[in-house]
Design an enzyme around this catalytic site. Structure first.
Site, mmCIF file in Angstrom:
data_model
loop_
_atom_site.group_PDB
_atom_site.id
_atom_site.type_symbol
_atom_site.label_atom_id
_atom_site.label_comp_id
_atom_site.label_asym_id
_atom_site.label_seq_id
_atom_site.Cartn_x
_atom_site.Cartn_y
_atom_site.Cartn_z
ATOM 1 N N ASP A 408 -4.608 4.175 2.821
ATOM 2 C CA ASP A 408 -5.165 4.153 4.180
ATOM 3 C C ASP A 408 -3.994 4.042 5.161
ATOM 4 O OD1 ASP A 408 -7.031 3.920 6.252
ATOM 5 O OD2 ASP A 408 -7.254 1.749 5.990
ATOM 6 N N GLU A 411 -1.178 7.862 8.337
ATOM 7 C CA GLU A 411 -0.878 8.962 9.292
ATOM 8 C C GLU A 411 0.591 8.973 9.693
ATOM 9 O OE1 GLU A 411 -3.423 6.784 9.553
ATOM 10 O OE2 GLU A 411 -4.888 8.179 8.725
ATOM 11 N N ASP A 485 -13.098 6.824 9.746
ATOM 12 C CA ASP A 485 -13.998 5.842 10.350
ATOM 13 C C ASP A 485 -15.140 6.449 11.162
ATOM 14 O OD1 ASP A 485 -12.366 4.022 9.167
ATOM 15 O OD2 ASP A 485 -11.279 3.497 10.993
HETATM 16 O O1 MIG Z 1 -8.830 0.261 10.904
HETATM 17 O O2 MIG Z 1 -8.624 -1.427 5.728
HETATM 18 O O3 MIG Z 1 -10.448 3.930 7.643
HETATM 19 O O4 MIG Z 1 -11.931 2.626 5.671
HETATM 20 O O5 MIG Z 1 -11.941 -0.160 5.702
HETATM 21 C C1 MIG Z 1 -8.891 -0.611 9.833
HETATM 22 C C2 MIG Z 1 -9.596 -1.570 6.700
HETATM 23 C C3 MIG Z 1 -8.097 -0.094 8.646
HETATM 24 C C4 MIG Z 1 -9.373 1.884 8.206
HETATM 25 C C5 MIG Z 1 -10.078 2.659 7.154
HETATM 26 C C6 MIG Z 1 -11.262 1.897 6.660
HETATM 27 C C7 MIG Z 1 -10.804 0.564 6.117
HETATM 28 C C8 MIG Z 1 -10.072 -0.207 7.209
HETATM 29 N N1 MIG Z 1 -8.953 0.583 7.694
#
Ligand code: MIG
Length: 785
Positions: A408, A411, A485
């Site tokens: 995650d 980017e 999200d």
């Molecule tokens: O913005 O790790 O898209 O699936 O649960 C928070 C916490 C960071 C973004 C991910 C989301 C995940 C969340 N992360």
């Protein structure tokens, strides 16, 4: 902040769109044939043309000098093959011709037109062709035909056909909103397919800078441009959408066959916060008899968000937890973000600093940004040494028995104004240093590569599973992609269909949204309808955000729970079908979930069908996507279609009104085709040995059904340890002829499959030249394979 109010449309504001000026490449000065490519010296730069296959051409322009054809591309996995090319020179033109295409070059000014071998124009330039600005921007202009439709572009919101849209590729963490105009999102796949009255071609603009695709600003032309780098693109001549995808994935690669457990049902939450909660969750699934393959650990499992750690209070015994769950058939997939907490007492940070793995400025200072752990450093995944280091660190997880990782924030997302890393950071890039501005769009992709390769090595013969949020063209080789999200809105359920279909058309077959919606509170009806869709999206995970209602299948009462259980079980029943389709994705690049235009490119009614989709080449699914609705229209293309649940036959090439109560999902199977089903299991650790091929019999036509199976978790299939066969079916009023061909059974787990007929008339069934005698009323027999 003011930009979020009506101040944004203050009357005194100037519109600055369209004021950029590009220099034209100019006239051809000299053509030079080099070993495998053609170089065209123009007044303002050099263009090279190189064939990778007879149906794939690469066109590269560098205003600075000779185009760099040695591929330092991270996306491209192939080198040019031997292609026989004829060169013809006329007064005004030069033509390069292969068996599949012609590249016609107009000399004054230098313009490229690509034609098929019958000389139909596929893609053309006219008054404007390639251009550049001295500040580094490059652009390609192309003519846009009134009938051109645009698809692909990876992960974009909005409808299926992208004509009339303008998109930017710049991997971005967008928590909110995800609207039709929200762009860019997390992934950058600078690739699209154009469909013109049944004929398709594709363009892959292999440039990792911020790129823009404009099918909006002009009626008759479109363009693609980049902030820097070369104008470097591949053109795929099709002619069908499937051909284009085969060609594009020949260049950027195809997905590995996933482990079977990765395509089961997955349950997630930001976050299941303790070992106790996770164990309890697993127990509830078992008690309720709802199949599940994976439970995710979101950021709370870590010690203050330090990657490669567990919080010892919350998770006192991760190894025992992983093992106990695995014994119940459930795998644990933890989240791993790129940010490494700046903490001189934290081992990973110490190593990263000592061994010089973090992203730095050219002057030598480490780049720091704030993410979950606070001030953090970011590994430089563009460099082999650091990729290897990061990959090796994953033994922390594999030693605990973990086989899947969730990437995650890659980017990379940073909590600042620009939402990401400073573009001035200088990546090492395997000896060819470039700024973050140049490589931003591949940061997450390279993290995926590091993670996948590290996990693969550590797992010693077992297939890893990787889920990623950010990526670039070719991401399918390493990871599956979830669409970030979203929210628990019906609109987001609706939007997820074209988004997943366009990702599939962009070479990424293994995708899906957060089922039920991530942010915002879901409700029983929405979650149920979404679960029905999820049962047929390639990636199937229910995930929700901190602070929202819990949304496990049982959270909204028994009625909804029972329905969701049914559909999750249906997913497992369809597993042999889905797995065979995943094998096709891995072999040919074809998506599992497809827009109808992929199978029916000559039918204009399929060009903008956003609310229904196909699974493989023979199933149409028309889910209910709005609250309180139990009737909807479905368009069925040519042929006859069988209602999967009722067996009723519907005529194709027209729309039907179909009814679906909350416990129903309209599914239609094309008559004459086959579906492979297995016995329902609680998770894919159990082998489905009871395989049934359902034949939806016809009285005319033919169909080839490809079946694939293997052990579902190792790479032994690469040595032929698998089971494949093709079932050839030929129908007439009198007979159904079935033949098993291309049979290969090295799997050793079962030697027979059931074949069951639906809608069989008074026809004789002849299998491999032997007539079948049916015993009893069931039209069913055992087929040796
Ligand atoms: O913005 O790790 O898209 O699936 O649960 C928070 C916490 C960071 C973004 C991910 C989301 C995940 C969340 N992360």
């Amino acid at each position: 902040m003011l930009e979020d109010t009506s101040f944004a449309i203050h009357p005194g504001k100037k519109n600055t769109v369209g004021d950029t000026h590009f220099h034209d490449i100019g006239n051809l000065v000299e053509a030079v044939e080099q070993q495998e490519s053609y170089h065209f010296q123009c007044e303002q730069g050099v263009v090279s043309v190189r064939f990778y296959r007879k149906d794939i051409v690469r066109i590269t322009m560098d205003p600075e000098g000779n185009p760099q054809e040695n591929n330092d591309s991270r996306a491209v996995t192939t080198s040019p093959g031997k292609v026989s090319v004829g060169l013809k020179e006329e007064e005004a033109f030069l033509t390069l011709e292969t068996e599949a295409m012609k590249v016609r070059i107009n000399k004054q000014p230098f313009r490229i037109t690509v034609l098929d071998h019958q000389s139909n124009v596929i893609s053309a330039e006219d008054e404007r062709g390639m251009g550049f600005q001295h500040s580094g921007e490059v652009i390609a202009h192309k003519k846009m035909d009134a009938a051109d439709r645009f698809y692909g572009f990876g992960e974009k919101s909005g409808f299926l056909d992208k004509r009339g849209e303008k998109y930017t590729m710049w991997n971005t963490d967008v928590y909110a909103p995800h609207n039709p105009e929200t762009d860019p999102l997390y992934e950058s796949i600078p690739y699209f397919m154009v469909l013109n009255q049944g004929r398709a071609h594709g363009v892959f603009f292999d440039n990792t800078y911020k790129t823009t695709f404009d099918m909006k600003s002009e009626e008759t032309h479109y363009s693609f441009s980049a902030e820097g780098g070369q104008l470097d693109y591949y053109l795929f001549v099709g002619p069908t959408p499937k051909d284009v995808l085969e060609q594009y994935t020949f260049i950027t690669g195809r997905m590995p066959i996933p482990p079977k457990w990765a395509i089961g049902y997955h349950q997630s939450r930001y976050s299941y916060e303790t070992e106790e909660e996770v164990r309890g969750l697993a127990k509830t699934f078992k008690e309720k008899g709802i199949p599940v393959d994976v439970i995710y650990l979101d950021i709370h499992y870590m010690d203050e968000y330090r990657v490669f750690t567990f919080d010892k209070e919350r998770f006192p015994n991760p190894e025992g937890m992983v093992e106990d769950l695995k014994n119940q058939g459930i795998r644990i997939v933890p989240i791993v973000d790129p940010g490494v907490k700046k903490d001189s007492e934290y081992k990973i940070y110490q190593e990263g600093v000592r061994e010089d793995h973090f992203c730095k400025y050219i002057e030598g200072d480490t780049y720091y940004g704030e993410v979950w752990p606070g001030i953090s450093a970011f590994p430089d995944f563009t460099d082999e040494k650091s990729r290897k280091w990061w990959g090796d660190k994953h033994s922390f997880y594999t030693d605990l028995g973990i086989e899947g990782i969730w990437n995650d924030m890659n980017e990379p997302a940073v909590f600042n104004e620009s939402k990401t890393m400073d573009p001035a950071v200088m990546h090492r890039n395997d000896g060819n240093p470039k700024t973050h501005r140049a490589l931003h769009n591949i940061y997450g992709y390279m993290m995926g590569k590091a993670t996948y390769e590290g996990m693969k090595e550590k797992l010693d013969g077992k297939r890893p599973f990787l889920l990623t949020r950010a990526g670039y063209a070719g991401v399918q080789r390493y990871a599956s992609v979830w669409t970030g999200d979203n929210r628990s809105f019906w609109e987001h359920l609706q939007m997820s269909l074209p988004m997943v279909m366009n990702l599939g058309l962009s070479g990424v077959a293994f995708t899906g949204p957060d089922v039920g919606g991530f942010a915002h509170d879901t409700n029983g009806e929405l979650l149920t309808r979404w679960t029905q869709v999820g049962a047929f999206t390639p990636y199937f995970r229910n995930h929700s955000a901190i602070g929202t209602l819990y949304q496990e299948p049982w959270q909204f009462g028994e009625k909804y729970e029972a329905i969701m259980k049914d559909f999750i079980q249906l997913r497992y029943k369809w597993m042999p079908q889905l797995y065979s389709l995943f094998q096709q994705a891995s072999e040919k690049g074809l998506p599992v979930m497809r827009p109808l235009l992929m199978e029916y490119p000559d039918d204009p009614k399929t060009y903008q069908l956003n609310d229904q989709f196909m699974v493989g080449d023979n199933v149409v699914i028309a889910p209910i996507l709005a609250p309180g609705i139990t009737d909807r229209a479905v368009y069925l293309p040519e042929g006859e279609w069988v209602d999967y649940f009722s067996g009723k036959v519907l005529e194709g090439k027209r729309a039907h009104l179909v009814h679906a109560e909350i416990d129903e999902l309209p599914i239609f199977v094309r008559k004459g085709t086959v579906l492979a089903h297995g016995n329902v299991v609680d998770s894919m650790v159990q082998t489905q040995e009871e395989i049934t091929l359902h034949v939806f019999a016809d009285t005319k036509g033919s169909y080839n059904f490809h079946f694939y199976d293997d052990d579902g978790e190792t790479f032994r299939h690469e040595e032929g340890n698998c089971l494949t066969f093709t079932l050839e079916l030929n129908y007439s009023e009198e007979n159904v002829f079935i033949r098993t061909c291309e049979k290969h059974n090295n799997l050793g787990s079962y030697s027979h499959v059931n074949v069951e007929f639906h809608g069989l008339e008074e026809q004789k069934v002849v299998v491999n030249d032997q007539e079948v005698e049916f015993t009893g009323s069931e039209k069913r027999f055992e087929l040796e394979i």
